[in-house]
Design a protein around this motif. Structure first.
Motif, PDB file in Angstrom:
ATOM      1  N   VAL A 134       8.055  -0.732   8.160  1.00  0.00           N
ATOM      2  CA  VAL A 134       6.038   0.040   8.539  1.00  0.00           C
ATOM      3  C   VAL A 134       5.902  -0.411   9.396  1.00  0.00           C
ATOM      4  CG1 VAL A 134       4.076   0.589   7.750  1.00  0.00           C
ATOM      5  CG2 VAL A 134       6.200   0.622   5.684  1.00  0.00           C
ATOM      6  N   GLU A 135       5.323  -1.973   9.531  1.00  0.00           N
ATOM      7  CA  GLU A 135       4.142  -2.897  10.943  1.00  0.00           C
ATOM      8  C   GLU A 135       5.493  -2.402  11.884  1.00  0.00           C
ATOM      9  OE1 GLU A 135       3.745  -6.512  10.037  1.00  0.00           O
ATOM     10  OE2 GLU A 135       2.523  -6.529   8.049  1.00  0.00           O
ATOM     11  N   ALA A 140       5.380   1.192  16.839  1.00  0.00           N
ATOM     12  CA  ALA A 140       6.038   1.916  18.420  1.00  0.00           C
ATOM     13  C   ALA A 140       5.620   3.013  17.961  1.00  0.00           C
ATOM     14  CB  ALA A 140       8.123   1.319  17.766  1.00  0.00           C
ATOM     15  N   GLY A 141       4.735   3.409  17.436  1.00  0.00           N
ATOM     16  CA  GLY A 141       4.746   4.812  17.429  1.00  0.00           C
ATOM     17  C   GLY A 141       5.065   6.452  17.093  1.00  0.00           C
ATOM     18  N   GLU A 142       6.878   5.576  16.543  1.00  0.00           N
ATOM     19  CA  GLU A 142       7.766   5.962  16.008  1.00  0.00           C
ATOM     20  C   GLU A 142       6.851   6.946  14.477  1.00  0.00           C
ATOM     21  OE1 GLU A 142      12.342   5.835  14.078  1.00  0.00           O
ATOM     22  OE2 GLU A 142      10.732   4.368  13.980  1.00  0.00           O
ATOM     23  N   ALA A 143       7.389   8.372  14.654  1.00  0.00           N
ATOM     24  CA  ALA A 143       6.349   8.973  13.174  1.00  0.00           C
ATOM     25  C   ALA A 143       7.584   9.113  12.495  1.00  0.00           C
ATOM     26  CB  ALA A 143       6.913  10.977  13.783  1.00  0.00           C
ATOM     27  N   VAL A 144       7.611   8.413  10.768  1.00  0.00           N
ATOM     28  CA  VAL A 144       7.691   8.918   9.696  1.00  0.00           C
ATOM     29  C   VAL A 144       6.874   9.665   8.203  1.00  0.00           C
ATOM     30  CG1 VAL A 144       9.289   7.097   8.334  1.00  0.00           C
ATOM     31  CG2 VAL A 144       9.176   6.992  10.147  1.00  0.00           C
TER      32      VAL A 144
END
Length: 284
Positions: A134-135, A140-144
């Protein structure tokens, strides 16, 4: 998602022995099995190392969505165990479910949203592997959007009185007393998708949704969904309720022979259907 196939995965992990941090040979065999199975299902396996030790590793495989900007939906399970336990239910059963969902969904082609299959290390060490994941994707600015965590999905006992609860409040929190259901904990959009899928594909599977009151219990925060909750993402725990039902929890007796593979297969089918539903939703 045949029960025998789930049993094969569980046996491969549990027969190797405990998957605690010092069990290096067992861990190597486990990770080899996971890589081979995901690769054999057509995936590129991604390794995420979050430390220098051999056990500090997460493995991932992904199905790309048609809309690359839409938040990913994740499904995951932890592959590690406590010291001395072969961990058939905790958590080879959850890992087997993730592997079989990945295999089944690969042949269906891309959905609207991407799906990522996550196999985490060190859940038994305060969710270290999932927390590191999660960190990393947050930085990285990834959308999850969130995670469905499969945490012990193989133990069922249909005798009355086999299901314990940390507390019971009549009319507010009164879970069943028979250990023949799967619990869906707290994240309502994800939990509702699992329940809809169960009604459609496995109507014989009993589900119990723990809403806000149940989600406030300490037992509600004991698996890989917790780092997602802490970052305001969705996190659904799908579980046979662990030590509240299974007498072999964290023991050397947590073996394949104690599990109900038909039950595990039904849970896996319900989650697979839910993932398709969630991944086909339009963004917004």
């Amino acid at each position: 998602m045949a029960p025998a196939t789930l049993g094969r995965h569980i046996a491969a992990l549990a027969d190797a022995g405990p998957r605690w941090r010092e069990d290096r040979e067992n861990i190597a065999a486990t990770l080899r099995h996971l890589r081979d199975e995901l690769s054999g299902s057509g995936y590129e396996v991604v390794e995420e190392r979050y430390g220098e030790a051999p056990h500090q590793i997460n493995l991932f495989a992904s199905l790309t969505g048609r809309d690359p900007a839409a938040p990913l939906v994740e499904v995951g399970a932890h592959w590690d165990t406590v010291q001395g336990s072969p961990g058939a239910d905790d958590n080879a059963s959850g890992v087997a479910g993730v592997l079989e969902i990945a295999r089944a969904l690969h042949g269906l082609g891309p959905r609207q949203r991407g799906i990522r299959f996550c196999l985490f290390g060190e859940e038994e060490e305060w969710m270290t592997g999932s927390g590191a994941h999660v960190e990393q994707f947050t930085a990285a600015g990834e959308a999850v959007e969130g995670l469905i965590a499969l945490e012990m999905i193989g133990f069922r006992d249909s005798r009355t009185g086999t299901q314990r609860a940390p507390l019971r409040i009549p009319g507010v929190f009164s879970p069943p007393r028979t250990g023949d259901f799967i619990a869906d904990l707290r994240s309502l959009p994800f939990a509702n998708a699992v329940q809809r899928s169960a009604r459609r594909y496995v109507p014989g599977l009993k589900t119990y949704l723990l809403k806000r009151t149940g989600g406030l219990l300490r037992d509600a925060a004991r698996s890989d969904h917790l780092p997602y909750w802490r970052t305001a993402r969705r996190g659904l725990l799908v579980t046979d309720t662990a030590n509240l039902r299974n007498p072999h929890y964290h023991k050397a007796t947590d073996t394949l022979s104690t599990l109900d593979l038909d039950f595990a297969a039904d849970v896996t089918r319900a989650v697979a259907g839910a993932l398709i539903d969630l991944a086909d939703r339009q963004q917004g």
